[in-house]
Scaffold this active site. Structure first.
Site, PDB file in Angstrom:
ATOM      1  N   HIS A  25       1.997  17.250 -14.666  1.00  0.00           N
ATOM      2  CA  HIS A  25       2.623  17.679 -13.410  1.00  0.00           C
ATOM      3  C   HIS A  25       3.742  18.690 -13.588  1.00  0.00           C
ATOM      4  CE1 HIS A  25       0.762  14.619 -10.718  1.00  0.00           C
ATOM      5  NE2 HIS A  25       0.720  13.917 -11.830  1.00  0.00           N
TER       6      HIS A  25
ATOM      7  N   LYS B 273      12.780  19.492  -0.182  1.00  0.00           N
ATOM      8  CA  LYS B 273      12.202  19.150  -1.477  1.00  0.00           C
ATOM      9  C   LYS B 273      13.370  18.758  -2.375  1.00  0.00           C
ATOM     10  CE  LYS B 273      10.409  23.353  -1.622  1.00  0.00           C
ATOM     11  NZ  LYS B 273       9.062  23.370  -2.161  1.00  0.00           N
ATOM     12  N   ARG B 274      13.073  18.188  -3.561  1.00  0.00           N
ATOM     13  CA  ARG B 274      14.156  17.901  -4.492  1.00  0.00           C
ATOM     14  C   ARG B 274      14.953  19.172  -4.764  1.00  0.00           C
ATOM     15  NH1 ARG B 274      14.507  12.568  -6.814  1.00  0.00           N
ATOM     16  NH2 ARG B 274      16.081  13.487  -8.157  1.00  0.00           N
TER      17      ARG B 274
ATOM     18  N   LYS C 246      13.459  25.657  -7.885  1.00  0.00           N
ATOM     19  CA  LYS C 246      12.970  25.693  -6.499  1.00  0.00           C
ATOM     20  C   LYS C 246      13.778  26.682  -5.654  1.00  0.00           C
ATOM     21  CE  LYS C 246      11.412  20.835  -6.761  1.00  0.00           C
ATOM     22  NZ  LYS C 246       9.961  20.823  -6.494  1.00  0.00           N
TER      23      LYS C 246
ATOM     24  N   THR D  27       3.430  19.987  -2.758  1.00  0.00           N
ATOM     25  CA  THR D  27       2.576  19.290  -1.788  1.00  0.00           C
ATOM     26  C   THR D  27       3.200  19.405  -0.401  1.00  0.00           C
ATOM     27  OG1 THR D  27       3.700  17.274  -2.506  1.00  0.00           O
ATOM     28  CG2 THR D  27       1.455  17.623  -3.318  1.00  0.00           C
TER      29      THR D  27
ATOM     30  N   LYS E  17       1.725  20.056   3.580  1.00  0.00           N
ATOM     31  CA  LYS E  17       2.097  19.287   4.782  1.00  0.00           C
ATOM     32  C   LYS E  17       2.591  20.218   5.883  1.00  0.00           C
ATOM     33  CE  LYS E  17       3.315  15.642   1.593  1.00  0.00           C
ATOM     34  NZ  LYS E  17       4.426  15.068   0.785  1.00  0.00           N
TER      35      LYS E  17
HETATM   36  C1  NTF Z   1       5.783  17.500  -9.583  1.00  0.00           C
HETATM   37  N1  NTF Z   1       6.178  17.122 -10.922  1.00  0.00           N
HETATM   38  C2  NTF Z   1       5.693  19.017  -9.499  1.00  0.00           C
HETATM   39  O1  NTF Z   1       6.974  19.561  -9.731  1.00  0.00           O
HETATM   40  C3  NTF Z   1       5.162  19.461  -8.145  1.00  0.00           C
HETATM   41  O2  NTF Z   1       4.948  20.834  -8.144  1.00  0.00           O
HETATM   42  C4  NTF Z   1       3.833  18.749  -7.872  1.00  0.00           C
HETATM   43  O3  NTF Z   1       3.384  19.035  -6.574  1.00  0.00           O
HETATM   44  C5  NTF Z   1       4.014  17.243  -8.017  1.00  0.00           C
HETATM   45  O4  NTF Z   1       4.500  16.933  -9.315  1.00  0.00           O
HETATM   46  C6  NTF Z   1       2.708  16.498  -7.837  1.00  0.00           C
HETATM   47  O5  NTF Z   1       1.737  16.984  -8.703  1.00  0.00           O
HETATM   48  C7  NTF Z   1       7.043  16.156 -11.173  1.00  0.00           C
HETATM   49  O6  NTF Z   1       7.590  15.512 -10.308  1.00  0.00           O
HETATM   50  C8  NTF Z   1       7.356  15.894 -12.619  1.00  0.00           C
HETATM   51  F1  NTF Z   1       7.812  14.669 -12.758  1.00  0.00           F
HETATM   52  F2  NTF Z   1       6.286  16.041 -13.378  1.00  0.00           F
HETATM   53  F3  NTF Z   1       8.256  16.760 -13.031  1.00  0.00           F
END
Ligand code: NTF
Length: 836
Positions: free
Chosen positions: A377, A569-570, A575, A677, A681
């Site tokens: 991810h 988002k976080r 980002k 994601t 949405k």
């Molecule tokens: C996150 N990864 C990614 O930063 C996002 O882009 C993605 O949409 C989501 O996973 C789901 O696939 C994480 O949270 C991590 F933990 F891998 F850094």
């Protein structure tokens, strides 16, 4: 048994209509019975929470038949079904009640039943539910969407994870800064879970290993652990959308193996006896609030091992219940590793098969590889899990030996295939020998899995070219892409009911179960004037609702007719929430100079949590709030621009956010966001995207049409090239007057009561390093935002684009993603109802 849905599988037990009936009569009776029998209350004394609880139990009852039947398909001898075990340290399910009503199709019946018992406000009961925030962000929420789709597609599945007592912290904003508050989600009890006190497993930790000879005279190893904790299963049913399947989320809670140390107790040391109990329970106490791993945190590794070991032991138990031999494990289970957090599963499955069940290594290894799949991810180097070897050895001495053996065999094989390439061996090794030695968890997951996938097309390509290029070289057949998806049940039907009703009125009701093929039937309506009006009216309503929520939570009054420009988002530098802020400061400067009469009014909304230890992310929150305060206070500028930081962004709040957006901010540095994601949405709810060519943005833009997407910025390849050419952000700062003015205003203390030091580290990092290329993309972003404003001034054209965005994003349903996992990675098929 009486059930008025006709959809339930036959029950082995004669349940009454009060437990199963989906009509308003049965539900109303059940509400009163549950209030009385489970909560011990009379209606006239019941609080709102009492009503919520008894409604939750009433709804849960209605899932039980299907849940029992689905579980039977995983446990009974005569079924051939292969099941999915989705292993994830996080499941960010969000509230269950509304989603269950949607999936069971009983929304209206419940409303009617409630009004019969004198409760007219379903939405206030929905509000009562504490959010189970057992995840950080995208990765955990994805796991929840996938559980919804697995059930909806009738694929038997168990989501395995940890029942954290404290989920992600609640965020408060004080004086513009983030403050973290503990999330006491279990405070009033959790009506959705079923404790399985009888389903428990021992998990060993620490100690040492010892060789011995078994009865057959074979040389074996045993693990003499230092301590044992017990995992107890807590199950939450996961109902599919209007189908017989109800899967389960099985979360493990840690308890002391013996709740009293009797020896200590007998000598009168009561406190020491209780100590062990407390120490054991710590393992499932709290979710780590970082999207990056905590380097060297022993408890984190213990958490991972704890839930993986319980889950694999449970999977073996269920296989044996079915009367299947262990050597067919991989024919009945597909285990998906949601990032590297559960990657210790590779070594643990080997240990269980070889040490505990006396299987030969080669056979155990074949089973392990065929069972496991690994989803990556993130490409961010700092997010890759590595454990210092001494820490690993202390906690999991037997696994260290097993991993050495896996590594020895793997590297031998590579040595034969690529003779003389020592560099390659070093790069592929499961152990990083540089500096203090480390265990590389992504390598363990890659070697131990038959399939490795990225989460968007671009991400998978970059994975193959960069992070896992050596693995791609030696085993290209293992690589797949599965672009992420989100469930339209929660993200359209539940959170945007009016839009949902409009869509159903126009194209029928099949779209919620088949977004990929049905939603596009909206397309011809994009130019239909009446439809556009209805579309606009719904968006306007949703914006009013969000405006109300914002006023309630922040006191800020916003104009519902303005363009709602949202970034939720976080918080993370990649980002680039601060690129958005640079634009806002630029706009602020401009609006103070020239008349704002021609400006399209905007409300810019931010939301998201920062990891508690991530100083720069927290400083960005402070900057957003400081800039917001200045803008909102300015009598001229605030006529056309308002800025809001919405505190405590979570699943519950997000239900009101996505449906209200006009513009979705997806502005990460190209190559850094694996997928995203939220971008999906937003688009599903008719927002247009301003974004870079990053993650799934690329595919969203292709799907919705390039003319319906606001693209700006460097590509991933251009970012890399520029970095390689010694990027100098300062020269951009020097040459761009607007940018310089914006940055200088931040440095001047204007937004910080004259404190020039406050944002200095942020400004410094932008001008001197700018790791995330904000300055390189700044001008393109500002110009793109001007195009957005221009486009918004033509409401009909905008609405057409909005409809097209929604109509064309059907492929970003998690149903499509899950179908691809089933076909390419898991080799599992849906169970048809009569198979059980
Ligand atoms: C996150 N990864 C990614 O930063 C996002 O882009 C993605 O949409 C989501 O996973 C789901 O696939 C994480 O949270 C991590 F933990 F891998 F850094």
């Amino acid at each position: 048994i009486a059930s008025d849905s006709g959809a339930s599988a036959p029950s082995p037990i004669a349940l009454t209509n009060v437990r199963t009936g989906l009509g308003a009569d049965a539900i109303a009776t059940a509400l009163i019975e549950n209030l009385y029998c489970l909560l011990g209350k009379l209606p006239q004394h019941a609080t709102r929470n009492d009503w919520y609880m008894c409604l939750a139990y009433t709804v849960r009852d209605r899932m039980m038949e299907r849940y029992v039947a689905t579980l039977a398909s995983i446990t009974e001898t005569n079924t051939a079904a292969k099941a999915v075990a989705y292993l994830s340290a996080e499941f960010l399910t969000g509230p269950h009640l509304g989603n269950s009503l949607v999936n069971l199709g009983i929304w209206q019946a419940v409303e009617e039943a409630l009004s019969r018992v004198g409760q007219d406000d379903l939405s206030s009961l929905l509000d009562q539910e504490e959010e189970p925030g057992l995840g950080n962000g995208g990765l955990g929420r994805l796991a929840a969407c996938y559980m919804d789709s697995l059930a909806t597609l009738n694929v038997p599945a168990i989501g395995y994870g940890i029942r954290y007592e404290f989920g992600i912290f609640d965020q408060a904003i004080r004086d513009g800064w983030q403050v973290e508050l503990t999330d006491k989600w279990l405070r009033f009890g959790n009506p959705w879970e079923i404790v399985r006190s009888e389903i428990t497993f021992d998990v060993k930790l620490g100690g040492r290993t010892e060789p011995y000879y078994d009865e057959a005279g074979r040389y074996r190893m045993r693990w003499l652990s230092e301590k044992v904790v017990k995992g107890v299963a807590y199950d939450t049913p996961v109902p599919g959308y209007r189908v017989p399947t109800t899967n389960l989320l099985r979360l493990w809670k840690a308890e002391a193996a013996e709740s009293f140390d009797f020896e200590a107790f007998n000598v009168g040391d009561y406190y020491r006896a209780v100590d062990e109990k407390i120490a054991s329970e710590t393992i499932s106490k709290v979710l780590y609030p970082n999207d990056e791993p905590e380097a060297g945190k022993q408890l984190r590794l213990a958490q991972q091992y704890f839930f993986v070991s319980c889950s694999l032991q449970d999977m073996i138990r269920l296989l044996i219940m079915r009367g299947k031999p262990l050597d067919e494990f991989h024919s009945y289970w597909a285990a998906q590793l949601n990032d590297t957090h559960p990657s210790i599963a590779v070594a643990e499955l080997m240990r269980l098969l070889v040490d505990e069940h006396a299987m030969e290594w080669d056979q155990a290894w074949a089973i392990t590889q065929q069972t496991c799949g690994y989803t990556n991810h993130t490409l961010l180097a700092e997010a890759l899990e590595r454990w210092p070897l001494p820490l690993f050895a202390r906690l999991l001495p037997r696994h260290l030996e097993i991993i050495y053996e896996i590594n020895r065999r793997f590297l031998n094989d590579i040595r034969l295939r690529y003779p003389g390439d020592d560099q390659l061996l070093q790069r592929l090794s499961l152990i990083d020998e540089a500096g203090g030695k480390h265990m590389r968890m992504a390598h363990l997951a890659s070697v131990g899995s038959h399939a490795i996938n990225g989460v968007a097309a671009l991400h998978t390509e970059l994975l193959k070219q960069t992070l896992l290029s050596d693995f791609h070289r030696v085993a290209p057949e293992k690589f797949f892409n599965v672009t992420n998806g989100v469930t339209p049940r929660r993200w359209i039907a539940l959170s945007n009911p009016n839009l949902s009703a409009l869509i159903t009125r126009k194209i029928g009701d099949r779209w919620l179960a088949d977004l990929e093929h049905e939603l596009e039937h909206l397309e011809p309506l994009a130019i239909d004037g009446d439809f556009q009006k209805e579309w606009q009216a719904i968006k306007a309503d949703n914006k009013r609702v969000l405006a109300g929520l914002i006023k309630e939570r922040t006191g800020i009054i916003i104009e519902p007719h303005s363009l709602f420009d949202i970034q939720v988002k976080r918080l993370h530098e990649y980002k680039r929430q601060h690129l958005n802020v640079l634009y806002l400061v630029t706009l602020f400067n401009k609006l103070r100079r020239v008349s704002s009469a021609a400006e399209i009014p905007r409300t810019v909304i931010f939301g998201g949590k920062a990891a508690p230890g991530y100083r720069m992310a927290k400083l960005i929150i402070k900057l957003i709030n400081s800039v917001a305060a200045a803008i909102n206070q300015d009598p001229v500028v605030s006529q056309v621009l308002k800025v809001v930081f919405l505190p405590d962004f979570n699943v519950k709040t997000s239900h009101h956010v996505y449906p209200a957006a006009d513009l979705s901010e997806q502005i990460s540095t190209a190559g850094k966001e694996a997928s995203g994601t939220g971008n999906m949405k937003f688009a599903m709810n008719g927002a247009l995207t301003i974004g870079t060519l990053d993650g799934a943005n690329v595919e969203i833009r292709d799907a919705v049409g390039h003319e319906n997407f606001f693209l700006f910025g460097l590509t991933a390849a251009e970012v890399e090239r520029l970095k390689a050419e010694a990027y100098t952000p300062r020269s951009i700062y020097d040459s761009n007057a607007e940018l310089r003015e914006a940055i200088d205003l931040i440095s001047s203390g204007f937004f910080s009561n004259g404190d020039r030091g406050l944002f200095q580290s942020l400004v410094e990092s932008l001008i001197t390093r700018d790791d995330y290329m904000l300055l390189a993309d700044y001008q393109a972003y500002v110009e793109c935002q001007q195009r957005v404003s221009q486009a918004y001034s033509d409401q009909n054209a905008w609405t057409r684009m909005s409809i097209l965005n929604c109509a064309r994003v059907g492929r970003f349903s998690s149903d499509r993603s899950i179908r691809e996992y089933c076909r390419d990675i898991w080799n599992v098929r849906p169970i048809v109802p009569d198979e059980r």
